[in-house]
Every structure is written in C-alpha cells, then in structure tokens.
Design a protein around this motif. Structure first.
Motif, mmCIF file in Angstrom:
data_model
loop_
_atom_site.group_PDB
_atom_site.id
_atom_site.type_symbol
_atom_site.label_atom_id
_atom_site.label_comp_id
_atom_site.label_asym_id
_atom_site.label_seq_id
_atom_site.Cartn_x
_atom_site.Cartn_y
_atom_site.Cartn_z
ATOM 1 N N UNK A 129 42.757 105.432 -12.209
ATOM 2 C CA UNK A 129 42.509 106.176 -13.441
ATOM 3 C C UNK A 129 43.168 107.547 -13.301
ATOM 4 N N UNK A 130 43.971 107.937 -14.297
ATOM 5 C CA UNK A 130 44.607 109.247 -14.240
ATOM 6 C C UNK A 130 43.636 110.383 -14.547
ATOM 7 N N UNK A 131 42.485 110.056 -15.107
ATOM 8 C CA UNK A 131 41.486 111.098 -15.318
ATOM 9 C C UNK A 131 40.806 111.439 -13.990
ATOM 10 N N UNK A 132 40.283 112.657 -13.902
ATOM 11 C CA UNK A 132 39.565 113.081 -12.699
ATOM 12 C C UNK A 132 38.173 112.472 -12.720
ATOM 13 N N UNK A 133 37.940 111.508 -11.849
ATOM 14 C CA UNK A 133 36.658 110.804 -11.849
ATOM 15 C C UNK A 133 35.617 111.626 -11.101
ATOM 16 N N UNK A 134 34.371 111.379 -11.411
ATOM 17 C CA UNK A 134 33.247 112.072 -10.771
ATOM 18 C C UNK A 134 32.990 111.458 -9.398
ATOM 19 N N UNK A 135 33.308 112.214 -8.368
ATOM 20 C CA UNK A 135 33.152 111.701 -7.008
ATOM 21 C C UNK A 135 31.722 111.853 -6.491
ATOM 22 N N UNK A 136 30.873 112.496 -7.250
ATOM 23 C CA UNK A 136 29.485 112.652 -6.827
ATOM 24 C C UNK A 136 28.583 111.589 -7.444
ATOM 25 N N UNK A 137 29.155 110.667 -8.198
ATOM 26 C CA UNK A 137 28.350 109.655 -8.872
ATOM 27 C C UNK A 137 27.852 108.576 -7.918
ATOM 28 N N UNK A 138 28.416 108.508 -6.728
ATOM 29 C CA UNK A 138 28.033 107.479 -5.772
ATOM 30 C C UNK A 138 28.879 106.222 -5.858
ATOM 31 N N UNK A 139 29.810 106.165 -6.839
ATOM 32 C CA UNK A 139 30.653 104.979 -6.980
ATOM 33 C C UNK A 139 31.727 104.923 -5.904
ATOM 34 N N UNK A 140 32.155 106.077 -5.397
ATOM 35 C CA UNK A 140 33.292 106.134 -4.483
ATOM 36 C C UNK A 140 32.903 106.843 -3.191
ATOM 37 N N UNK A 141 33.600 106.471 -2.114
ATOM 38 C CA UNK A 141 33.434 107.203 -0.864
ATOM 39 C C UNK A 141 34.730 107.880 -0.443
ATOM 40 N N UNK A 142 35.809 107.619 -1.176
ATOM 41 C CA UNK A 142 37.080 108.280 -0.896
ATOM 42 C C UNK A 142 37.913 108.295 -2.171
#
Length: 317
Positions: A129-142
């Motif tokens: 995704x070219x948008x800046x995703x929320x890395x604090x949502x718990x969906x991603x670890x990197x």
C-alpha cells in the motif's frame, strides 16, 4: 593483526543512524567513546570514513565503499549470537510486513523467493500500500518505508537503512521528440504531467542539477494517481512526463521504452528503511525471523544504491 571488528560495528551503526550521538544511544555507549572508536579505526586504516561538520555527518568515498561489508559483519555477528542464545539456528514463524506498492512489486517481489527457499520455516504475510499504514495497530511487525533525503522514519522500534534511490524525470522517446529542444527545467512548464498523488505538491517538480543548482517547474495534470506503477503504461504511451524513483524505471530505461528528460537534473534522493515494530532498536532485540530478513535484504539490496546518488555525493565533498 586481527581486524577491528568493534570498530567496524560502531562504524556501521554511526552510518546507519546518521550521528555519533544517535549511534551512542543505540549502542549504550557515550558519544566520546563512539568518537574514539571511529578515530581508532580511521587511524588504523590511514583514511577518513566520515566528513564532519558542526551540523552534518556524511560518508566519504572510502566510507561509502566500506559501508555494505561493515553492515554485513555487524548483522552476521548479531544474528549468530542471538540465534545461539535462543537455542535455534533455524528461524521460524510468520513475518507480517507492510511495504509500498511500487517497491514491493519491483524490488521485494523478485528477491523474496530466494529468502523463502533459504528459510523454509518462515512464512510471510505482505501488505502492499502506498499509503502510510498504522504500524501500531498490531497488524504488522515490520515495514519498509521510503523517506526523502537521509531522514529516518519515526518508529517505536528500530529503523535500518536498506538502500537509496533517485527520482528521475522521464517520458517516452516519442514524447521527448515532440518536446523539441529542452535546455532547462523552465522549458517544461505547462507540459502534460503524470503525477503521483501522495506527493505534497504533485504538479510541482523540484529538481537539482549535478552542479548543485536547484529549480522547480509546474506541470499540467493529465493523470494523478496514488500508485506510481499505474503511471507507467501512460508514460510508455507518451501521455506525459513523470518524476518517479529509478528503481521503478530501470527496466523501461534499459529497454528504451522510456528516456530521461534533462538527464543532468534529478529529483530528490530517497532512503529505503526496514522498520521493526514493538521491539527494541537493536538487531539483538528482534525475533530471529526479522533479523535474518533484515540481513538478507541488506545483502540483496545494498548494491542498488544509486550510482548517480554516489556520484552526486562525491561532487559535493
């Protein structure tokens, strides 16, 4: 004599963080100690690795030449120690990774199959995704993030530099022929533009000459989208000009489907970072699966630092 492994590790961390003070915080050392280690290494090598000023720290040509191998030495050492402490030499688990669409398709896609062959116990879930995703949502670890210049992204974990890229102004050979003689950026004013919507001012192109001179030009929007890859068919068709990262353009430039406009002028330099989420800033604090992915990407992408960028840096020293 044995190599100065501590010196190379500290050198890699200083280059990665952009300052002695930031590297000292990451390493748990004092800034004077970091400075002494670098001075010791430079004295041993009889060369200067960093160009220092009151406000800026940059690599010399010798530093650029040494950086990738120093980063690999550091990554290998940290990874080996951490894996032995964990009692496993075969990292396992699922990596949930976020990355920009264009970089994922053009760069990550071709290199990840070898990583998966090398680590069969690791699986991957990738969100492009070219948008800046929320890395604090718990969906991603990197995540892979791209920033202008040397600015590291803000993170609650660590940010590790993977490679750099340069923005190039391009069009189709047919359109370049229609443009006629173009000698300076201002000559392009009002021409059809294929614009990347996630830029702050999509229709305003800021360019820098190889001499350091700067200029800007405003294009007339023919198409504006939030994915650089969607602009490529229109570019090849001759529908307009675009300023895009060279990692996205390399195959088309090599094949002659696209050509550079004003090749002595460039857009901004981009830095590509590997970010870890929810763990410490050092490699030793990462799960083993993230450590080996970071080390692999550093090795696979280290050679993709733009030659144009390196040459531009050399001219400014």
């Amino acid at each position: 004599m044995l190599p100065d492994l501590e010196g190379w590790a500290v050198f890699a961390r200083v280059a990665e963080s952009g300052s002695f003070a930031s590297a000292a915080r990451t390493l748990g050392l004092s800034p004077p100690t970091v400075s002494k280690v670098i001075a010791r290494l430079e004295h041993r090598l009889k060369t200067t690795l960093f160009q220092r000023s009151a406000r800026h720290l940059s690599l010399t040509s010798a530093g650029v030449a040494c950086l990738e191998r120093a980063r690999r030495m550091l990554a290998d050492g940290e990874g080996l120690e951490a894996e032995l402490r964990e009692g496993s030499v075969s990292p396992r688990g699922t990596i949930r990774l976020a990355a920009p669409m264009g970089f994922g398709l053009d760069i990550l896609g071709p290199v990840l199959p070898e990583f998966m062959d090398r680590y069969p116990d690791i699986s991957m879930e990738i969100d492009l995704d070219d948008r800046t995703v929320d890395l604090l949502s718990g969906r991603f670890e990197a995540a892979v993030r791209i920033t202008p210049g040397d600015f590291a992204p803000v993170t609650n974990g660590g940010a590790h530099l993977l490679c750099r890229s340069v923005m190039r102004l391009v069009c189709s050979p047919q359109m370049k022929e229609r443009l006629g003689t173009i000698e300076k950026p201002e000559d392009l004013s009002g021409n059809a533009g294929l614009l990347y919507a996630n830029s702050d001012l999509p229709d305003l192109l800021r360019l820098t000459h190889e001499s350091g001179q700067q200029a800007s030009v405003r294009l007339r929007s023919r198409m504006m989208v939030n994915s650089g890859d969607m602009l490529l068919p229109a570019l090849r068709n001759g529908s307009g000009l675009a300023l895009l990262p060279d990692f996205m353009l390399r195959r088309d430039l090599d094949a002659g489907r696209l050509v550079e406009v004003l090749p002595k002028w460039r857009g901004s330099v981009l830095s590509v970072w590997f970010m870890v989420v929810g763990c410490g800033a050092t490699r030793m604090q990462m799960p083993a699966r993230l450590r080996v992915l970071l080390a692999y990407l550093e090795q696979a992408l280290g050679g993709k630092i733009s030659q144009d960028y390196s040459a531009a840096q050399e001219k400014t020293r």
